[in-house]
Design an enzyme around this catalytic site. Sequence first.
Site, PDB file in Angstrom:
ATOM      1  N   HIS A 188     -15.408  -5.279   2.963  1.00 28.80           N
ATOM      2  CA  HIS A 188     -14.632  -5.224   2.115  1.00 28.80           C
ATOM      3  C   HIS A 188     -15.742  -6.377   1.335  1.00 28.80           C
ATOM      4  O   HIS A 188     -14.136  -7.020   0.232  1.00 28.80           O
ATOM      5  CB  HIS A 188     -13.461  -5.821   2.878  1.00 28.80           C
ATOM      6  CG  HIS A 188     -13.348  -4.670   3.676  1.00 28.80           C
ATOM      7  ND1 HIS A 188     -12.986  -2.935   3.383  1.00 28.80           N
ATOM      8  CD2 HIS A 188     -13.271  -4.704   5.357  1.00 28.80           C
ATOM      9  CE1 HIS A 188     -13.274  -2.948   4.347  1.00 28.80           C
ATOM     10  NE2 HIS A 188     -12.691  -3.437   5.497  1.00 28.80           N
ATOM     11  N   LYS A 202       0.692  -0.780  -0.165  1.00 23.39           N
ATOM     12  CA  LYS A 202      -0.186   0.323  -0.199  1.00 23.39           C
ATOM     13  C   LYS A 202       0.762   1.003   0.201  1.00 23.39           C
ATOM     14  O   LYS A 202       0.482   2.527  -0.764  1.00 23.39           O
ATOM     15  CB  LYS A 202      -0.368   0.256   1.429  1.00 23.39           C
ATOM     16  CG  LYS A 202      -2.046  -0.947   1.320  1.00 23.39           C
ATOM     17  CD  LYS A 202      -2.909  -0.262   2.243  1.00 23.39           C
ATOM     18  CE  LYS A 202      -4.368  -0.226   1.588  1.00 23.39           C
ATOM     19  NZ  LYS A 202      -4.870  -1.463   1.828  1.00 23.39           N
ATOM     20  N   ARG A 206      -4.088  -7.711 -10.719  1.00 23.30           N
ATOM     21  CA  ARG A 206      -5.319  -9.315 -11.757  1.00 23.30           C
ATOM     22  C   ARG A 206      -6.104  -9.020 -12.510  1.00 23.30           C
ATOM     23  O   ARG A 206      -6.625  -7.898 -12.658  1.00 23.30           O
ATOM     24  CB  ARG A 206      -6.132 -10.599 -10.333  1.00 23.30           C
ATOM     25  CG  ARG A 206      -6.843  -9.364  -9.948  1.00 23.30           C
ATOM     26  CD  ARG A 206      -6.758 -10.458  -8.588  1.00 23.30           C
ATOM     27  NE  ARG A 206      -8.521  -9.558  -8.338  1.00 23.30           N
ATOM     28  CZ  ARG A 206      -7.987  -8.250  -6.874  1.00 23.30           C
ATOM     29  NH1 ARG A 206      -6.531  -7.891  -6.223  1.00 23.30           N
ATOM     30  NH2 ARG A 206      -9.375  -7.014  -6.443  1.00 23.30           N
TER      31      ARG A 206
HETATM   32  C1  MV4 Z   1      -9.951   5.157   3.277  1.00 24.93           C
HETATM   33  C2  MV4 Z   1     -11.204   4.569   3.826  1.00 24.93           C
HETATM   34  C3  MV4 Z   1     -11.179   6.215   4.312  1.00 24.93           C
HETATM   35  N1  MV4 Z   1     -10.468   6.972   4.583  1.00 24.93           N
HETATM   36  N2  MV4 Z   1      -8.990   5.667   3.489  1.00 24.93           N
HETATM   37  C4  MV4 Z   1     -10.824  -0.158   2.867  1.00 24.93           C
HETATM   38  C5  MV4 Z   1      -9.784  -1.309   2.080  1.00 24.93           C
HETATM   39  C6  MV4 Z   1      -8.747   0.100   1.997  1.00 24.93           C
HETATM   40  N3  MV4 Z   1      -8.865  -1.047   0.468  1.00 24.93           N
HETATM   41  C7  MV4 Z   1      -9.014   0.687   1.486  1.00 24.93           C
HETATM   42  N4  MV4 Z   1     -10.280   0.986   2.341  1.00 24.93           N
HETATM   43  C8  MV4 Z   1     -10.744   2.434   2.549  1.00 24.93           C
HETATM   44  N5  MV4 Z   1      -9.960   3.512   3.078  1.00 24.93           N
HETATM   45  C9  MV4 Z   1      -8.926   6.351   4.424  1.00 24.93           C
HETATM   46  N6  MV4 Z   1      -8.342   7.393   3.948  1.00 24.93           N
HETATM   47  C10 MV4 Z   1     -12.439   3.530   3.689  1.00 24.93           C
HETATM   48  C11 MV4 Z   1     -12.222   2.567   2.971  1.00 24.93           C
HETATM   49  C12 MV4 Z   1     -13.530   1.725   2.784  1.00 24.93           C
HETATM   50  C13 MV4 Z   1     -14.007   1.078   1.556  1.00 24.93           C
HETATM   51  C14 MV4 Z   1     -13.155   0.615   0.778  1.00 24.93           C
HETATM   52  C15 MV4 Z   1     -12.830   0.966  -0.541  1.00 24.93           C
HETATM   53  C16 MV4 Z   1     -14.348  -0.195  -0.548  1.00 24.93           C
HETATM   54  C17 MV4 Z   1     -15.167  -0.579   0.907  1.00 24.93           C
HETATM   55  C18 MV4 Z   1     -14.661  -0.190   1.592  1.00 24.93           C
HETATM   56  C19 MV4 Z   1     -15.547  -0.785   2.823  1.00 24.93           C
HETATM   57  C20 MV4 Z   1     -14.953   0.186   4.016  1.00 24.93           C
HETATM   58  C21 MV4 Z   1     -13.492   1.015   4.294  1.00 24.93           C
END
Ligand code: MV4
Length: 514
Positions: free
Chosen positions: A235, A116, A292
């Site tokens: 997720h 990340k 992917r």
């Molecule tokens: C975040 C966010 C809010 N603010 N970053 C969740 C998994 C990872 N890929 C990144 N994620 C998130 N990052 C900030 N600064 C909220 C999420 C997040 C989320 C992102 C994409 C799809 C589903 C999600 C579900 C919960 C939280």
Amino acid sequence: MFKKILIANRGEIALRVVRACRELGVRSVAVYSDADAMAPHVRAADEAIRIGPPPSSESYLLGDVIVEAAKRSGAQAIHPGYGFLSEREWFARAVRGAGLVFIGPSAEAIGAVGSKTAARELAVAHDVPVVPGTTQALADAREAAAIAERFGYPVLLKAAAGGGGKGMRVVRAPAELAGALDAARREAKNAFGDDAVYVEKYLEGPRHVEIQVLADRHGTVLALGERECSVQRRHQKMIEEAPSVAVSSDLRRRMGDAAVRVARAAGYENAGTCEFLLDRDGRFYFLEMNTRIQVEHPVTEFVTGIDLVQWQLRIASGEKLPFDDAIEPRGWAIECRITSEDPSNGFLPSTGRIEHLEVPGGPGVRWDSGVEQGSVVGLHYDPMLAKLVVWGADRATAVARMHRALLELRVDGIETSRDFHLRVMEDAEFRKGEIEIQWLERRLPSLLEARSSKEERRVAAIVAALLAERDRADRAGGESRVPRETGPAAGAATGRPDLSAWAQLARREALRDS
Ligand code: MV4
């Protein structure tokens, strides 16, 4: 083009790759665990090789065994699908080391965006917006507090090695910081063997929008538009669509340019996806790159007319992408992931034999499935049974078509997410496109207690009519056309089926107003 490739996966994606192979005149080699000896993907491929017992750790995750199988079969390349070995840098390297082609990005490109924080630094260095925050691993709670103060609460602690939301903690006030940092570290250590955690500003209620990328080895990198993936739970995506109601042509072009910059900076080749958060003001922030083919790729295929899996093979065999302009989506596509989970029971996995299966069809409907009638669904693999994907001229048409296709779907023997998806298609907010990443979790209770779908009421009305017909026949002393042995076993003691509970339920359902 390759003469023969091996598919290092199972289920619907393995079958999807077999189909691409057949259309390109490429021979396909399936691999299978003992649980999949009779699976559709195995029968569909030209050849099949057993790789081990049912657990993935003893079959689909055995890179060496799979590379050996590929060499033995005379395959020239390996398609990894999604999940399993698809994003493992060491596997891409092992495939190349064995003199075979990995159908995906190079090991180096996987490495460049694999963590990340590495992806975040790459993005920052190439003018791609990321959520405000740091990339450096936190030393302790004091440092975390200082950084949180700088960006303002709420903040999000994230595992550097993270993925799938593991090692993530929202912190709303300074008092919660130290505890959240400990928890995030512990979870990250357990999940990834790395307890490095960093800080981002926490965004409330954004959408999850991702950009599909295709890149060849001749310098062409294309953005193929967005997918809206906000309808997710813990997720796990449940519904995806293309395009997104929140993305204008201008925003699509800017997000596409950003995704292309990340892919170029990573030295990317083949199909990949850049994930973004999109806030209510139309600002977008790069999160990470998935190296992917993704589960939801068919919605992009529907609105672009581009066969992404065929292009994965073409690119890997050295072909040049023939398109160069920005591609605008045509119409609207929606995908529902049909899983063997019981939504009315906390999405508990359901297992058993699919006793009866009726698959949707008709205009604009695509059914990508790895199971069939008679398949036994166990707990060894992912609960996704199939993807139901539809296309329509516009979003409302696509939603209506998905609703119709879900009505045609019948799965008996195991619980599935089908009724849940019907209710989402009937939901007023969903129909308006008013969705964001917290939407489903917020609306789940009301979706589950929503009155039964139109179809259930139709079935109930038919049952009620049949029962009424039988009652009439009983009173007239004649023989009813409705057989008695179709009822539940409730009347076993008396030898006469007792249909009164069903009858009551059916009449109540049938009398609800539509
Ligand atoms: C975040 C966010 C809010 N603010 N970053 C969740 C998994 C990872 N890929 C990144 N994620 C998130 N990052 C900030 N600064 C909220 C999420 C997040 C989320 C992102 C994409 C799809 C589903 C999600 C579900 C919960 C939280």
